[in-house]
Design a protein around this motif. Structure first.
Motif, PDB file in Angstrom:
ATOM      1  N   LYS A   7       0.835  -1.025   0.063  1.00 29.03           N
ATOM      2  CA  LYS A   7      -0.032  -0.045   0.014  1.00 29.03           C
ATOM      3  C   LYS A   7       0.946   1.255   0.136  1.00 29.03           C
ATOM      4  CE  LYS A   7      -4.081  -1.842   2.326  1.00 29.03           C
ATOM      5  NZ  LYS A   7      -4.921  -1.707   3.338  1.00 29.03           N
ATOM      6  N   LYS A   8       0.537   2.062  -0.956  1.00 34.19           N
ATOM      7  CA  LYS A   8       1.396   3.525  -0.995  1.00 34.19           C
ATOM      8  C   LYS A   8       0.864   4.377  -0.170  1.00 34.19           C
ATOM      9  CE  LYS A   8       3.956   5.184  -4.739  1.00 34.19           C
ATOM     10  NZ  LYS A   8       4.212   5.649  -6.053  1.00 34.19           N
ATOM     11  N   LEU A   9       1.861   4.917   0.850  1.00 35.54           N
ATOM     12  CA  LEU A   9       1.101   6.061   1.672  1.00 35.54           C
ATOM     13  C   LEU A   9       1.279   7.312   0.728  1.00 35.54           C
ATOM     14  CD1 LEU A   9       2.884   5.241   5.032  1.00 35.54           C
ATOM     15  CD2 LEU A   9       0.626   4.665   4.371  1.00 35.54           C
ATOM     16  N   ASP A  10       0.111   8.104   0.773  1.00 40.28           N
ATOM     17  CA  ASP A  10       0.119   9.388   0.228  1.00 40.28           C
ATOM     18  C   ASP A  10       0.794  10.546   1.251  1.00 40.28           C
ATOM     19  OD1 ASP A  10      -1.995   8.956   1.946  1.00 40.28           O
ATOM     20  OD2 ASP A  10      -3.385   9.955   0.768  1.00 40.28           O
ATOM     21  N   LEU A  11       1.936  10.294   1.639  1.00 36.76           N
ATOM     22  CA  LEU A  11       2.391  11.188   2.711  1.00 36.76           C
ATOM     23  C   LEU A  11       3.075  12.498   2.066  1.00 36.76           C
ATOM     24  CD1 LEU A  11       3.256   8.949   5.494  1.00 36.76           C
ATOM     25  CD2 LEU A  11       1.377  10.418   5.447  1.00 36.76           C
ATOM     26  N   GLY A  12       3.930  11.910   1.161  1.00 37.84           N
ATOM     27  CA  GLY A  12       4.938  12.855   0.272  1.00 37.84           C
ATOM     28  C   GLY A  12       5.954  13.481   1.149  1.00 37.84           C
ATOM     29  N   CYS A  13       6.459  12.723   2.423  1.00 40.87           N
ATOM     30  CA  CYS A  13       7.465  13.275   3.097  1.00 40.87           C
ATOM     31  C   CYS A  13       8.245  12.089   3.519  1.00 40.87           C
ATOM     32  CB  CYS A  13       6.623  14.050   4.337  1.00 40.87           C
ATOM     33  SG  CYS A  13       5.672  12.774   5.157  1.00 40.87           S
ATOM     34  N   PHE A  14       9.258  12.325   4.356  1.00 40.20           N
ATOM     35  CA  PHE A  14      10.190  11.639   5.162  1.00 40.20           C
ATOM     36  C   PHE A  14       9.312  10.812   5.881  1.00 40.20           C
ATOM     37  CE2 PHE A  14      12.468  10.386   9.072  1.00 40.20           C
ATOM     38  CZ  PHE A  14      13.526   9.655   8.343  1.00 40.20           C
ATOM     39  N   ILE A  15       9.507   9.312   5.924  1.00 45.15           N
ATOM     40  CA  ILE A  15       8.646   8.340   6.592  1.00 45.15           C
ATOM     41  C   ILE A  15       9.558   7.545   7.662  1.00 45.15           C
ATOM     42  CG2 ILE A  15       7.105   6.352   6.367  1.00 45.15           C
ATOM     43  CD1 ILE A  15       6.550   7.175   3.547  1.00 45.15           C
ATOM     44  N   ARG A  75       1.593  15.712  14.245  1.00 45.71           N
ATOM     45  CA  ARG A  75       2.965  15.308  14.065  1.00 45.71           C
ATOM     46  C   ARG A  75       3.513  15.984  13.072  1.00 45.71           C
ATOM     47  NH1 ARG A  75       5.328  11.726  16.710  1.00 45.71           N
ATOM     48  NH2 ARG A  75       4.277  10.439  18.353  1.00 45.71           N
ATOM     49  N   CYS A  76       4.617  16.343  13.094  1.00 46.07           N
ATOM     50  CA  CYS A  76       5.399  16.999  12.080  1.00 46.07           C
ATOM     51  C   CYS A  76       5.662  16.280  10.805  1.00 46.07           C
ATOM     52  CB  CYS A  76       6.779  17.482  12.482  1.00 46.07           C
ATOM     53  SG  CYS A  76       8.041  18.098  11.301  1.00 46.07           S
ATOM     54  N   ILE A  77       5.049  16.596   9.572  1.00 46.64           N
ATOM     55  CA  ILE A  77       5.191  15.777   8.307  1.00 46.64           C
ATOM     56  C   ILE A  77       6.627  15.719   7.734  1.00 46.64           C
ATOM     57  CG2 ILE A  77       2.809  16.158   7.608  1.00 46.64           C
ATOM     58  CD1 ILE A  77       3.950  18.319   5.670  1.00 46.64           C
ATOM     59  N   MET A  78       7.502  16.540   8.344  1.00 42.10           N
ATOM     60  CA  MET A  78       8.768  16.440   8.100  1.00 42.10           C
ATOM     61  C   MET A  78       9.773  15.232   8.746  1.00 42.10           C
ATOM     62  SD  MET A  78       8.814  18.382   5.566  1.00 42.10           S
ATOM     63  CE  MET A  78      10.420  19.380   5.065  1.00 42.10           C
ATOM     64  N   GLY A  79       9.753  15.446  10.120  1.00 43.21           N
ATOM     65  CA  GLY A  79      10.475  14.651  10.810  1.00 43.21           C
ATOM     66  C   GLY A  79       9.714  13.843  11.841  1.00 43.21           C
ATOM     67  N   GLY A  80       8.306  13.759  11.930  1.00 44.25           N
ATOM     68  CA  GLY A  80       7.512  12.920  12.986  1.00 44.25           C
ATOM     69  C   GLY A  80       7.633  13.551  14.468  1.00 44.25           C
ATOM     70  N   LEU A  81       8.203  14.689  14.546  1.00 47.06           N
ATOM     71  CA  LEU A  81       8.033  15.266  16.046  1.00 47.06           C
ATOM     72  C   LEU A  81       6.848  15.521  16.449  1.00 47.06           C
ATOM     73  CD1 LEU A  81      11.036  17.866  15.860  1.00 47.06           C
ATOM     74  CD2 LEU A  81      11.069  15.220  16.873  1.00 47.06           C
ATOM     75  N   ALA A  82       6.437  15.229  17.916  1.00 43.31           N
ATOM     76  CA  ALA A  82       5.047  15.582  18.359  1.00 43.31           C
ATOM     77  C   ALA A  82       4.948  16.851  19.027  1.00 43.31           C
ATOM     78  CB  ALA A  82       4.575  14.289  19.049  1.00 43.31           C
ATOM     79  N   ARG A  83       6.098  17.461  19.336  1.00 43.26           N
ATOM     80  CA  ARG A  83       6.158  18.614  20.139  1.00 43.26           C
ATOM     81  C   ARG A  83       6.238  19.837  19.435  1.00 43.26           C
ATOM     82  NH1 ARG A  83       7.412  17.900  26.246  1.00 43.26           N
ATOM     83  NH2 ARG A  83       6.633  15.583  26.490  1.00 43.26           N
ATOM     84  N   GLY A  84       5.786  21.004  19.462  1.00 43.42           N
ATOM     85  CA  GLY A  84       5.919  22.084  18.801  1.00 43.42           C
ATOM     86  C   GLY A  84       5.467  22.298  17.428  1.00 43.42           C
ATOM     87  N   LEU A  86       3.160  23.510  14.484  1.00 43.54           N
ATOM     88  CA  LEU A  86       2.379  24.476  14.302  1.00 43.54           C
ATOM     89  C   LEU A  86       1.071  23.629  13.172  1.00 43.54           C
ATOM     90  CD1 LEU A  86       4.701  27.211  12.927  1.00 43.54           C
ATOM     91  CD2 LEU A  86       3.838  27.090  15.065  1.00 43.54           C
ATOM     92  N   ARG A  87      -0.238  24.244  13.815  1.00 46.09           N
ATOM     93  CA  ARG A  87      -1.303  23.164  13.119  1.00 46.09           C
ATOM     94  C   ARG A  87      -1.402  23.453  11.661  1.00 46.09           C
ATOM     95  NH1 ARG A  87      -6.088  23.543  17.402  1.00 46.09           N
ATOM     96  NH2 ARG A  87      -4.853  22.206  19.106  1.00 46.09           N
ATOM     97  N   LYS A  88      -1.465  24.799  11.120  1.00 45.16           N
ATOM     98  CA  LYS A  88      -1.687  25.401   9.910  1.00 45.16           C
ATOM     99  C   LYS A  88      -0.651  24.641   8.856  1.00 45.16           C
ATOM    100  CE  LYS A  88      -2.424  29.523   7.334  1.00 45.16           C
ATOM    101  NZ  LYS A  88      -2.319  30.839   7.436  1.00 45.16           N
ATOM    102  N   PHE A  89       0.689  24.674   9.314  1.00 43.66           N
ATOM    103  CA  PHE A  89       1.718  24.091   8.329  1.00 43.66           C
ATOM    104  C   PHE A  89       2.037  22.473   8.600  1.00 43.66           C
ATOM    105  CE2 PHE A  89       2.040  28.632   8.727  1.00 43.66           C
ATOM    106  CZ  PHE A  89       2.084  28.932   7.696  1.00 43.66           C
ATOM    107  N   ARG A  90       1.394  22.111   9.765  1.00 42.03           N
ATOM    108  CA  ARG A  90       1.800  20.716  10.132  1.00 42.03           C
ATOM    109  C   ARG A  90       3.322  20.229  10.013  1.00 42.03           C
ATOM    110  NH1 ARG A  90      -1.407  16.061   7.541  1.00 42.03           N
ATOM    111  NH2 ARG A  90      -0.346  14.683   9.088  1.00 42.03           N
ATOM    112  N   MET A  91       3.782  21.375  10.610  1.00 45.49           N
ATOM    113  CA  MET A  91       5.560  21.185  10.801  1.00 45.49           C
ATOM    114  C   MET A  91       5.923  21.738  12.273  1.00 45.49           C
ATOM    115  SD  MET A  91       7.430  22.494   7.454  1.00 45.49           S
ATOM    116  CE  MET A  91       6.299  23.569   6.352  1.00 45.49           C
ATOM    117  N   ALA A  92       7.038  21.078  12.535  1.00 45.84           N
ATOM    118  CA  ALA A  92       7.422  21.432  13.876  1.00 45.84           C
ATOM    119  C   ALA A  92       8.313  22.773  13.725  1.00 45.84           C
ATOM    120  CB  ALA A  92       8.621  20.369  14.420  1.00 45.84           C
TER     121      ALA A  92
END
Length: 113
Positions: A7-15, A75-84, A86-92
């Motif tokens: 199954k392909k994940l449609d994340l488009g980021c580091f997994i 979670r951050c879509i770039m690195g998977g961090l759960a803290r800090g 930003l909801r609008k950008f989904r990034m730490a």
């Protein structure tokens, strides 16, 4: 010989495993949300017989834990961090800062006054 379908994940980021688990939780929650809402409606409807409401409570309690909205974590879509995150950008914070300074986020630039 068994054939495995990937199954392909449609994340488009580091997994990493945390991102895969978060993706699975979100998909499971989305799939079972109408069923959860229906059961919650039955439980709260006081005009129904007690056995119907009890059966609905039992079914809701026995659903998989990934169907609960409290299991979803931003979670951050770039690195998977759960803290800090930003909801609008989904990034730490740090990833947001690096991408903003590089100019890869449209409409975001460093403030100066």
């Amino acid at each position: 010989m068994a054939q495995f379908r990937s199954k392909k994940l449609d994340l488009g980021c580091f997994i990493n495993p945390k991102i895969i688990r978060d993706h699975t939780k979100r998909k499971t929650f989305e799939q079972f949300e109408p069923q959860r809402q229906a059961l919650r409606y039955l439980i709260r409807n006081t005009s129904l017989p007690d056995w119907v409401r009890t059966k609905a409570q039992f079914e809701l309690r026995n659903m998989h834990c990934y169907t609960r909205p409290t299991q979803i974590k931003n979670r951050c879509i770039m690195g998977g961090l759960a803290r800090g995150v930003l909801r609008k950008f989904r990034m730490a914070r740090f990833q947001f800062r690096m991408n903003a300074l590089d100019g890869t986020i449209p409409g975001v630039k460093k403030a100066s006054w």
